[in-house]
Design a protein around this motif. Structure first.
Motif, short mmCIF file in Angstrom:
data_model
loop_
_atom_site.label_atom_id
_atom_site.label_comp_id
_atom_site.label_asym_id
_atom_site.label_seq_id
_atom_site.Cartn_x
_atom_site.Cartn_y
_atom_site.Cartn_z
N LEU A 40 37.22 -12.36 14.60
CA LEU A 40 36.20 -12.84 15.51
C LEU A 40 36.87 -13.21 16.82
CD1 LEU A 40 34.01 -15.24 13.31
CD2 LEU A 40 33.27 -13.08 14.32
N GLY A 81 30.38 -16.90 13.86
CA GLY A 81 29.55 -16.13 12.95
C GLY A 81 30.15 -16.12 11.57
N SER A 82 29.64 -15.24 10.74
CA SER A 82 30.10 -15.10 9.37
C SER A 82 30.89 -13.81 9.25
CB SER A 82 28.92 -15.10 8.41
OG SER A 82 28.24 -16.32 8.45
N THR A 85 30.91 -23.86 17.98
CA THR A 85 30.38 -22.61 17.42
C THR A 85 30.93 -22.49 16.00
OG1 THR A 85 30.12 -20.22 17.78
CG2 THR A 85 32.26 -21.15 18.36
#
Length: 127
Positions: free
Chosen positions: A18, A10-11, A121
């Motif tokens: 994360l 993700g960001s 990812t």
């Protein structure tokens, strides 16, 4: 056939955290070993972290002290906890597996030693 599925990307802003997961479908986890790799834009793929069957852990110098690899053998899941993220950590992250006894014993971070790869990812770290 073993299928590896990564998730958790993700960001995040610099300094954030994360946790990536990689689930192995098709075989019991103890029949192979896995490691994390990444490819940043415009750069070569590099090894990030690996667990050896001897119980040792290998990390790339750039992530030591910030990233932590772990596994859940019951669930066949490999994790990568990433803390204190920087913009330099922006990359596509992949897990990979090897059935080679020597590779697994050493916890290699060489991509050529791994034959099975997930789809990746994406991790984006902004300043």
């Amino acid at each position: 056939q073993v299928q590896l599925v990564e998730s958790g990307g993700g960001s995040v802003q610099a300094g954030g955290s994360l946790r990536l997961s990689c689930t192995a479908f098709g075989y019991a986890y103890n029949t192979f070993c896995m490691a994390w790799f990444r490819r940043a834009p415009g750069k070569e793929r590099e090894g990030v972290a690996a667990l050896s069957t001897a119980g040792t852990v290998n990390y790339a110098e750039s992530v030591k002290g910030r990233f932590s690899i772990s596994q859940d053998k019951v669930k066949n899941v490999l994790y990568l906890q990433m803390d204190s993220l920087t913009t330099e950590d922006t990359a596509m992250y992949y897990c990979a597996r090897s059935w080679n006894v020597a590779v697994c014993a050493s916890g290699s971070l060489e991509s050529v030693d791994y034959l099975g790869w997930g789809q990746g990812t994406r991790v984006t770290v902004s300043s």
